[in-house]
Design an enzyme around this catalytic site. Sequence first.
Site, PDB file in Angstrom:
ATOM      1  N   LYS A   1      -3.741 108.568   6.792  1.00  0.00           N
ATOM      2  CA  LYS A   1      -3.849 109.444   7.960  1.00  0.00           C
ATOM      3  C   LYS A   1      -5.182 110.178   7.951  1.00  0.00           C
ATOM      4  CE  LYS A   1      -2.725 113.723   8.222  1.00  0.00           C
ATOM      5  NZ  LYS A   1      -2.189 115.089   8.389  1.00  0.00           N
ATOM      6  N   ASN A   2      -5.568 110.696   6.787  1.00  0.00           N
ATOM      7  CA  ASN A   2      -6.778 111.512   6.699  1.00  0.00           C
ATOM      8  C   ASN A   2      -8.054 110.690   6.835  1.00  0.00           C
ATOM      9  OD1 ASN A   2      -5.293 113.844   6.418  1.00  0.00           O
ATOM     10  ND2 ASN A   2      -5.382 113.860   4.188  1.00  0.00           N
TER      11      ASN A   2
ATOM     12  N   CYS B   1      -1.182 122.772   9.839  1.00  0.00           N
ATOM     13  CA  CYS B   1      -0.420 123.520   8.839  1.00  0.00           C
ATOM     14  C   CYS B   1      -0.979 124.932   8.677  1.00  0.00           C
ATOM     15  CB  CYS B   1      -0.475 122.803   7.486  1.00  0.00           C
ATOM     16  SG  CYS B   1       0.417 121.242   7.455  1.00  0.00           S
TER      17      CYS B   1
ATOM     18  N   ASP C   1      -3.539 118.433  -1.877  1.00  0.00           N
ATOM     19  CA  ASP C   1      -2.408 117.897  -1.115  1.00  0.00           C
ATOM     20  C   ASP C   1      -1.282 117.379  -2.007  1.00  0.00           C
ATOM     21  OD1 ASP C   1      -3.435 118.508   1.339  1.00  0.00           O
ATOM     22  OD2 ASP C   1      -4.081 116.482   1.845  1.00  0.00           O
TER      23      ASP C   1
ATOM     24  N   ILE D   1      -8.225 125.605  -3.868  1.00  0.00           N
ATOM     25  CA  ILE D   1      -8.774 125.099  -2.612  1.00  0.00           C
ATOM     26  C   ILE D   1      -8.349 125.959  -1.426  1.00  0.00           C
ATOM     27  CG2 ILE D   1      -8.963 123.102  -1.082  1.00  0.00           C
ATOM     28  CD1 ILE D   1     -10.275 122.704  -3.800  1.00  0.00           C
TER      29      ILE D   1
END
Length: 422
Positions: free
Chosen positions: A22-23, A116, A306, A328
């Site tokens: 997706k990224n 998010c 992630d 992060i």
Amino acid sequence: MDRFTIKGPVKLQGEVEISGSKNAALPILMATLLTDEKCVLNRVPNLRDIRTTFKLLEVLGKKVEYNNGTAVITKNKELNSILPYELVKQMRASFWVAGPLLARLKHTQIPLPGGCAIGVRPVDIHLQGFKKFGAAESTKKGDVVISADELKPAKIVLRFPSVGATINIMMCASLIPGKTIIENAAKEPEVEDLICALKTMGAQISIDSKGRIIVEGKKTLGSMTHTVVADRIETGTFILAAAATKGDVVIKNCVPEHNDILLENLKDAGFGVSVGQGRIHITAPSNGKIKPVGIRTMPYPGFATDLQAPYMVLLCVADGGSDITEDIFENRYMHAPELVRMGADITIEKTMAKVKGVKELSGANVMASDLRGGAALVIAALCAAGDTVIDRVYHIDRGYENIEAKFAALGAKIVRDNPLKD
């Protein structure tokens, strides 16, 4: 809203195939705005964020056809430089259209994006890069307006190796004739995949021995044909699900080296890890005990932020205590209180989470508050005794293709329903 009901515990067994990233797909789809020519993108996952991006492209003047994982993007009308808030609010990555639109039209107006709710995720690094090209920034009714009479190549030093800023600045630079140098650029595989896609369009981009991205901008770019790289975060999620449930799982169609740090941690924790061409095999520790191995999130090739939430679940069922440090994003422990509801022993101290392994997690009613935290709750539910109900799974749908079907194929008892429709 949809929810998952998961009955545990279960030891996952079998094989699972990884989808396209997706990224990686999102910025490559945005990059089609750099040309009027036909662009074909294969292995595009069918996800909520992807579908939102299709709508964005259509609003901006593109025609999008999507079938069986292949997206074909062509020109439908002249490019539009203004984005509607109703679409932008759904997804933070929508800001990645800024670079292509600025390069093509010398103007864009974009509402501040959604996605998010993970702490402060500013776009200032993007804007500083655009200013180096000669653009000016202002605000108008809550929108960011970026415009320029002329764009010139520049040397840009990022204050932090932001993936989004690297992507946006690189796309913009590809249509600014001359040499642009991006220092302290992000090194993530998704950035490299975008570079590969841009090269198929005729862009001239390289990475030198110092890790700087060198862009020799062109006046125009052509058509694109590209296949999206495997999703390393989905790969890591299934690796951790196999590990936390002490299962025996083969992950296929992946790029093992993109998860080197995670795999080394699992070896240290006692797991069997076997790596082959495009596949990873995870088996439980021979003595049945999971050694706790702490982590600190860092930009790639460090431990991925992630995967912090799914990794926390592994530590929740480990034999002993360990720490997680999140360097992060702020406020990225929103899943921790939900895990505590399931019996986890977690203490949060600013950017650190202290996790003590427990003998067993218990099923509970919990709520996903973000994409990766939601995935962590699924893994926890697979480990827990009894039924777990996870609400707000739309967060999970933003980043995982057919997640319940993939887990069910590994032996999970997982059901999706919507109580409001019953």
